[in-house]
Structure formats: structure tokens, C-alpha cells
Design a protein around this motif. Structure first.
Motif, PDB file in Angstrom:
ATOM      1  N   ASN A 183      17.647 -75.964 -20.305  1.00  0.00           N
ATOM      2  CA  ASN A 183      16.597 -76.308 -19.354  1.00  0.00           C
ATOM      3  C   ASN A 183      16.749 -75.431 -18.119  1.00  0.00           C
ATOM      4  N   VAL A 184      15.712 -74.684 -17.793  1.00  0.00           N
ATOM      5  CA  VAL A 184      15.770 -73.751 -16.667  1.00  0.00           C
ATOM      6  C   VAL A 184      15.417 -74.463 -15.369  1.00  0.00           C
ATOM      7  N   GLN A 185      16.319 -74.359 -14.409  1.00  0.00           N
ATOM      8  CA  GLN A 185      16.053 -74.870 -13.065  1.00  0.00           C
ATOM      9  C   GLN A 185      15.064 -73.932 -12.378  1.00  0.00           C
ATOM     10  N   LEU A 186      14.023 -74.477 -11.765  1.00  0.00           N
ATOM     11  CA  LEU A 186      12.952 -73.675 -11.179  1.00  0.00           C
ATOM     12  C   LEU A 186      12.728 -74.023  -9.714  1.00  0.00           C
ATOM     13  N   GLY A 187      12.032 -73.139  -9.028  1.00  0.00           N
ATOM     14  CA  GLY A 187      11.750 -73.343  -7.612  1.00  0.00           C
ATOM     15  C   GLY A 187      12.243 -72.189  -6.757  1.00  0.00           C
ATOM     16  N   ARG A 188      12.610 -71.077  -7.402  1.00  0.00           N
ATOM     17  CA  ARG A 188      13.056 -69.892  -6.660  1.00  0.00           C
ATOM     18  C   ARG A 188      11.875 -69.262  -5.925  1.00  0.00           C
ATOM     19  N   MET A 217      32.458 -65.336 -16.687  1.00  0.00           N
ATOM     20  CA  MET A 217      32.356 -63.888 -16.909  1.00  0.00           C
ATOM     21  C   MET A 217      32.499 -63.547 -18.383  1.00  0.00           C
ATOM     22  N   THR A 218      33.489 -64.149 -19.042  1.00  0.00           N
ATOM     23  CA  THR A 218      33.740 -63.863 -20.442  1.00  0.00           C
ATOM     24  C   THR A 218      32.584 -64.337 -21.318  1.00  0.00           C
ATOM     25  N   ALA A 219      32.025 -65.486 -20.977  1.00  0.00           N
ATOM     26  CA  ALA A 219      30.878 -65.997 -21.736  1.00  0.00           C
ATOM     27  C   ALA A 219      29.636 -65.145 -21.499  1.00  0.00           C
ATOM     28  N   LEU A 220      29.354 -64.815 -20.252  1.00  0.00           N
ATOM     29  CA  LEU A 220      28.164 -64.026 -19.942  1.00  0.00           C
ATOM     30  C   LEU A 220      28.246 -62.628 -20.547  1.00  0.00           C
ATOM     31  N   SER A 221      29.446 -62.087 -20.647  1.00  0.00           N
ATOM     32  CA  SER A 221      29.614 -60.773 -21.275  1.00  0.00           C
ATOM     33  C   SER A 221      29.169 -60.802 -22.728  1.00  0.00           C
ATOM     34  N   GLY A 222      29.155 -61.986 -23.319  1.00  0.00           N
ATOM     35  CA  GLY A 222      28.715 -62.138 -24.697  1.00  0.00           C
ATOM     36  C   GLY A 222      27.257 -61.795 -24.908  1.00  0.00           C
ATOM     37  N   ALA A 223      26.494 -61.608 -23.831  1.00  0.00           N
ATOM     38  CA  ALA A 223      25.117 -61.135 -23.965  1.00  0.00           C
ATOM     39  C   ALA A 223      25.089 -59.764 -24.633  1.00  0.00           C
ATOM     40  N   HIS A 224      26.225 -59.063 -24.603  1.00  0.00           N
ATOM     41  CA  HIS A 224      26.319 -57.767 -25.271  1.00  0.00           C
ATOM     42  C   HIS A 224      26.435 -57.910 -26.783  1.00  0.00           C
ATOM     43  N   THR A 225      26.173 -59.096 -27.288  1.00  0.00           N
ATOM     44  CA  THR A 225      26.072 -59.260 -28.733  1.00  0.00           C
ATOM     45  C   THR A 225      24.723 -58.742 -29.225  1.00  0.00           C
ATOM     46  N   VAL A 226      23.802 -58.458 -28.289  1.00  0.00           N
ATOM     47  CA  VAL A 226      22.505 -57.868 -28.616  1.00  0.00           C
ATOM     48  C   VAL A 226      22.263 -56.677 -27.683  1.00  0.00           C
ATOM     49  N   ALA A 235      25.265 -70.853 -22.186  1.00  0.00           N
ATOM     50  CA  ALA A 235      24.132 -71.553 -21.583  1.00  0.00           C
ATOM     51  C   ALA A 235      24.501 -72.117 -20.210  1.00  0.00           C
ATOM     52  N   LYS A 236      25.675 -72.725 -20.121  1.00  0.00           N
ATOM     53  CA  LYS A 236      26.130 -73.274 -18.840  1.00  0.00           C
ATOM     54  C   LYS A 236      26.265 -72.176 -17.789  1.00  0.00           C
ATOM     55  N   ALA A 237      26.814 -71.032 -18.194  1.00  0.00           N
ATOM     56  CA  ALA A 237      27.019 -69.932 -17.258  1.00  0.00           C
ATOM     57  C   ALA A 237      25.690 -69.329 -16.807  1.00  0.00           C
ATOM     58  N   MET A 238      24.705 -69.296 -17.693  1.00  0.00           N
ATOM     59  CA  MET A 238      23.386 -68.777 -17.319  1.00  0.00           C
ATOM     60  C   MET A 238      22.716 -69.691 -16.290  1.00  0.00           C
ATOM     61  N   VAL A 239      22.860 -70.984 -16.467  1.00  0.00           N
ATOM     62  CA  VAL A 239      22.319 -71.927 -15.481  1.00  0.00           C
ATOM     63  C   VAL A 239      23.019 -71.738 -14.138  1.00  0.00           C
ATOM     64  N   LYS A 240      24.330 -71.580 -14.197  1.00  0.00           N
ATOM     65  CA  LYS A 240      25.118 -71.396 -12.977  1.00  0.00           C
ATOM     66  C   LYS A 240      24.730 -70.106 -12.266  1.00  0.00           C
ATOM     67  N   ILE A 260      17.270 -60.127 -20.711  1.00  0.00           N
ATOM     68  CA  ILE A 260      18.505 -60.813 -20.305  1.00  0.00           C
ATOM     69  C   ILE A 260      19.226 -59.971 -19.252  1.00  0.00           C
ATOM     70  N   ARG A 261      19.315 -58.675 -19.500  1.00  0.00           N
ATOM     71  CA  ARG A 261      19.979 -57.767 -18.566  1.00  0.00           C
ATOM     72  C   ARG A 261      19.244 -57.725 -17.225  1.00  0.00           C
ATOM     73  N   LEU A 262      17.922 -57.741 -17.283  1.00  0.00           N
ATOM     74  CA  LEU A 262      17.116 -57.735 -16.062  1.00  0.00           C
ATOM     75  C   LEU A 262      17.447 -58.946 -15.192  1.00  0.00           C
ATOM     76  N   PHE A 263      17.574 -60.107 -15.817  1.00  0.00           N
ATOM     77  CA  PHE A 263      17.915 -61.333 -15.088  1.00  0.00           C
ATOM     78  C   PHE A 263      19.286 -61.207 -14.426  1.00  0.00           C
ATOM     79  N   PHE A 264      20.261 -60.722 -15.192  1.00  0.00           N
ATOM     80  CA  PHE A 264      21.610 -60.552 -14.655  1.00  0.00           C
ATOM     81  C   PHE A 264      21.611 -59.592 -13.477  1.00  0.00           C
TER      82      PHE A 264
END
Length: 320
Positions: free
Chosen positions: A144-149, A188-197, A293-298, A63-67
Motif C-alpha cells: 500500500n503506497v502512502q500518498l500526499g507528497r 540497503m541490502t533489501a533495496l539493492s535487490g531491485a537489481h534483480t531486474v 516492500a517494507k524498505a520501499m515504504v520507508k 524503480i530506479r527513477l523512484f530511488f
């Protein structure tokens, strides 16, 4: 111009376009590989299941690698490029060298994907899929992951140093850093929640447990046992010492109890505008999961600047 000559010119132009590196991502789609590599999602999932079963912390690392990839010059897999004698990449940027890992998992996925669909799936898309699976495998939401990068042919250590928020960041600088990427304070506040792991090195939270005032005393004392004032920089502590490998909303409950591991974590609940949302996420796991989830897609839609040379790498660690 004669018909045969015109056709020859058109064919040459088409071949030239196919040989030259492409630019940008183009339009992303959840169906991007439906025909060209229909097995890609299953391959990524299989490797991630093995990696997380072997070491749950690896889920947090992916998850951190993606960010850390997306937040520099867009989601372009530039973070995966190894340094060479003539090239300096992002892996050894200050925010990456001691905190980003999991490259070998992406390599393992890429090897299997190349065997199934040679030269088709970008490393950037693999990272995006792997991060989604990491969250899901740790008990979090899915999407659902948007692809085509496409994969960048360049990287910028200076941009990584400048753009990635540090563990000592204040609330205002966090909001500004995310806003510069088109992400809201709520994102930002939602994505910071990745620090729950996941885990952090003593190097990054020492200042928090010895000098911050808004820290729970017993929490600080416990962390000091493995993070002395000098030495032990690499010693690890969980971001969430209650459920360290479960992707839940405990991160926000911890913040309300002044048990955030990093200074930047606790800044989200320190008498500022984010306090109200932290309270909501703490009491409403579904709201957090949905917003995350919405923030990760964004964030996954962040693209390299127009004109950036890109390609689909055969090896995620080097350009073709």
C-alpha cells in the motif's frame, strides 16, 4: 476590529495560504486521494501495464527513477525537472545522466491524471505509485503506497552527485549512505535487490569484469564479449542473466556465485556483515519480498527539508 473586517482579514489570509507554495509532505496516507482523485491508482496501473508489456526493462527503470528521486532531497519529483537557461536540475548529474530513464512514462501518466483530476495529484506520488506497480508487474511484491507528497520547486545537481551511491561503492560507504537517509543496513541490502531486474551500461561494470578479483571467471568472460576494455560504453548487460526481467531473489544467488554485475553489488557478499542476509534472501524469497516492500515504504517516506517550497505541478518537467 469589527466583525466584517475580521472576516475579510481571515478570508484574505486563507486565500494567501492557498496561493503560496506549500512546504514539506505533511502526513502521508494510503487514502489521500480517496475523494479528490479516486481513479489515480487505476490510471497509473493502466499506463504502467502498457509500458512494461512493451518493454519489461522499463519497469526496472521506473524503480530506479523512484530511488534516484527519493535519495537526493526526499521523494519530491525534483529529478523530473528539465534544465533551462536559468535552472540546472538533477537529470544530468553523474549518477543520472547515463542510467535514469522513463521520464516519458511519467509524462504519459501525468497527462491522464490531469485530465481526470486537474491540479490534484503530485508527480512525486505518481512516481511512488508507478514504482510499486513496476515491481508487481515484474512478479515482485506489492504494498500500500502512502500518498500526499508534494513536488519541489527546486532541484540540486550537486546533491545528486554527492548523495547517490555509485557503481564502484564499497560496502561501508553503501551502509553509510543509506544510514544518512535513515535507512538501515538491512534496508540497503533489501533495496539493492531491485537489481534483480534491469540492465546496466558497460561504462558502469567494465572495472568489475576486468579488474575485480572476486568475480566468477566465466561470468566475467561472457560480459567481456559485449563490454570491451575500450569503447562500447553504452552496451547493455542484465543485472541478473538468469531471469533478467523477473523480480525474484536470484540477485542474491548470483552474488553468492560471484556473479554480481556491479562492484557495488558484489560488495554485499564479500566477507562482510551483509553476507548472512544475502544467504537468507537467496534461500527465502518470501523474506526478501517482505523486507523489500517494507524498505520501499520507508524510503518513500523521505521528505524534503522543512521550508522547501513545494506544489503540485501541472507538468512534471517544470514548475508551475
Amino acid at each position: 476590529m469589527g466583525t466584517s473586517l475580521a472576516r475579510s482579514v481571515a478570508l484574505f489570509t486563507l486565500l494567501l495560504c492557498l496561493l503560496l507554495p506549500s512546504h514539506g509532505h505533511g502526513k502521508l496516507s494510503t487514502k489521500f486521494y480517496a475523494k479528490s482523485c479516486p481513479s489515480v491508482a487505476a490510471i497509473v496501473r493502466s499506463v504502467m501495464e502498457q509500458a512494461v508489456a512493451k518493454e519489461p526493462r522499463m519497469g526496472a527503470s521506473i524503480i530506479r527513477l523512484f530511488f534516484h528521486d527519493c535519495f537526493v532531497n526526499g521523494c519530491d519529483a525534483s529529478i523530473l525537472l528539465d534544465d533551462t537557461s536559468t535552472f540546472t536540475g538533477e537529470k544530468n548529474a553523474g549518477a543520472n545522466t547515463n542510467s535514469v530513464r522513463g521520464y516519458e512514462v511519467i509524462d504519459a501518466i501525468k497527462t491522464q491524471v490531469e485530465a481526470a483530476c486537474k491540479g490534484t495529484v503530485s508527480c512525486a506520488d505518481i512516481v511512488a505509485l508507478a514504482s510499486r506497480d513496476a515491481v508487481d508487474l515484474l512478479g515482485g511484491p506489492t504494498w500500500n503506497v502512502q500518498l500526499g507528497r508534494k513536488d519541489s520547486r527546486a532541484a540540486s545537481q550537486s546533491a545528486a552527485n554527492a548523495n547517490l551511491p555509485g557503481p564502484g561503492s564499497g560496502a561501508a560507504s553503501l551502509v553509510a549512505a543509506f544510514a544518512a537517509k535513515g535507512l538501515s543496513a538491512r534496508d540497503m541490502t533489501a533495496l539493492s535487490g531491485a537489481h534483480t531486474v534491469g540492465r546496466a551500461r558497460c561504462l558502469f561494470f567494465r572495472g568489475r569484469i576486468y579488474t575485480d578479483q572476486n568475480v566468477n571467471a566465466s561470468f566475467a568472460a561472457a560480459r567481456q564479449q559485449t563490454c570491451p576494455q575500450s569503447g562500447g560504453d553504452g552496451n547493455l548487460a542484465p543485472f541478473d542473466d538468469q531471469t533478467p526481467d523477473a523480480f525474484d531473489n536470484a540477485y542474491y544467488t548470483n552474488l553468492m556465485a560471484q556473479r554480481g554485475l556491479l562492484h557495488s553489488d558484489q560488495e554485499l557478499f564479500n566477507g562482510g556483515p551483509q553476507d548472512a542476509l544475502v544467504r537468507k534472501y537467496s534461500g527465502n524469497a518470501r523474506m526478501f519480498a517482505t523486507d523489500f516492500a517494507k524498505a520501499m515504504v520507508k524510503m518513500g517516506g523521505l521528505a524534503p527539508a522543512a521550508g522547501t517550497p513545494t506544489e503540485v505541478r501541472f507538468n512534471c518537467r517544470k514548475v508551475n
